[in-house]
Design an enzyme around this catalytic site. Structure first.
Site: not given
Ligand SMILES: NC(=O)c1ccc[n+]([C@@H]2O[C@H](COP(=O)([O-])OP(=O)(O)OC[C@H]3O[C@@H](n4cnc5c(N)ncnc54)[C@H](OP(=O)(O)O)[C@@H]3O)[C@@H](O)[C@H]2O)c1
Length: 314
Positions: A229, A277
């Site tokens: 993001r 995006h």
């Molecule tokens: N550009 C695009 O087209 C697109 C598409 C889809 C998603 N996204 C973005 O990608 C993000 C991640 O998706 P996901 O499905 O992988 O999410 P997820 O499964 O919830 O994984 C999030 C990861 O970030 C870590 N994290 C969260 N807060 C943190 C902090 N304060 N310090 C360190 N690590 C932290 C979490 O740690 P823990 O494992 O310890 O909880 C986890 O490993 C989404 O939220 C979205 O914003 C972008």
């Protein structure tokens, strides 16, 4: 049984219609209905809804709603717009989305690894000049966030031979890569990173994480890919780091404001690649199949899929 499932979204009518059609193909026995077509009584009966950037004022008309299925993986907007909500918010976790993101991560890492921006600039100057080519294992690639998307992206990059590290809130053991957690872990990892890839959710803790100090902690000549993001990265700090040459290149798919406003410094910056995006769009067919499975389980046995931790924000 034909159940009405409300669809609540601020997207334009054509996109809403396409989603409703895809969802109905995946759930032929359910009736997916756009917010505007529902009577007051139908709104009050619904216990579950499918949402994509819903208007909080529209959601508030569903007095008996227990949970919502979001079509997006990132839920920062709905979490921020519904402070103190009792509603369970289920985000999109789709293996296809993770696969598409892993492909994007590999593609744009190779773009940087193979110096494509530099060769493009050289061509524009009519310059014939071979750049040094490190082996993939000599390129240290670090991923911020080892969730559904980050872990698969890391594995895809390891298959290609890159040297991987990853940072998350909890400390994990992941075969084949170094893992870090916490503020000190972040500094340690950044200092050993040639290409940094952001795949973190936007939360109060991650907003502004990549500021001037974080960028300064990276070695001179490192590059950044932001597929998470926009507000995770401080725009002015990045532009300064690019202008000074400390950061070599940034591939940006997400921004503080989207679409990226005309005239924004990124558009013409020689060290920035702007993407609209598109790194991992939600696939309507696979996402609808996941929603259908969640709805079937809920209507058969009352099971609600794991929901967002509203205090953590993801
Ligand atoms: N550009 C695009 O087209 C697109 C598409 C889809 C998603 N996204 C973005 O990608 C993000 C991640 O998706 P996901 O499905 O992988 O999410 P997820 O499964 O919830 O994984 C999030 C990861 O970030 C870590 N994290 C969260 N807060 C943190 C902090 N304060 N310090 C360190 N690590 C932290 C979490 O740690 P823990 O494992 O310890 O909880 C986890 O490993 C989404 O939220 C979205 O914003 C972008």
């Amino acid at each position: 049984m034909n159940t009405i499932i409300p669809f609540i979204s601020r997207s334009d009518p054509a996109e809403r219609a396409a989603w409703i059609a895809a969802l109905e193909r995946a759930m032929p026995t359910q009736s997916i209905r756009d917010f505007a077509t529902l009577s007051k009584a139908e709104r009050e009966q619904a216990m579950v809804a499918i949402v994509a950037n819903p208007d909080p004022a529209e959601l508030a008309q569903f007095l008996n709603l227990v949970w919502v299925q979001s079509l997006w993986a990132g839920v920062e907007r709905i979490v921020q717009e519904l402070p103190g909500t009792q509603l369970k918010i289920v985000r999109m976790v789709d293996p296809q989305l993770a696969d598409t993101m892993a492909e994007a991560v590999l593609a744009w890492t190779l773009y940087l690894h193979r110096d494509m921006p530099r060769y493009r600039a050289q061509q524009a100057r009519g310059e014939w000049l071979a750049q040094p080519l490190p082996l993939p294992r000599e390129r240290r690639v670090s991923i911020l966030g080892l969730g559904n998307l980050g872990i698969l992206a890391a594995q895809r990059l390891m298959t290609h031979g890159f040297t991987l590290a990853g940072w998350s809130r909890s400390k994990y053991v992941v075969e084949g890569m170094d893992t870090y957690a916490g503020a000190v872990g972040l500094q340690d990892m950044l200092a050993q990173t040639d290409i940094l890839i952001a795949l973190l959710p936007l939360t109060p803790q991650t907003r502004g994480l990549l500021d001037g100090a974080a960028l300064a902690a990276m070695p001179r000549g490192a590059s950044i890919i932001n597929f998470a993001r926009g507000p995770i990265l401080v725009e002015d700090a990045l532009i300064s780091a690019l202008d000074s040459g400390h950061i070599d290149h940034a591939v940006l798919d997400v921004f503080d404001r989207e679409p990226l406003p005309p005239g924004h410094a990124y558009w013409k910056h020689p060290s920035v690649t702007v993407l609209p995006h598109i790194s991992a769009p939600t696939n309507q067919t696979t996402a609808s199949a996941i929603v259908a499975a969640h709805m079937a389980a809920y209507f058969q046995s009352g099971v609600i899929p794991p929901s967002v931790d509203l205090t953590r924000g993801y």
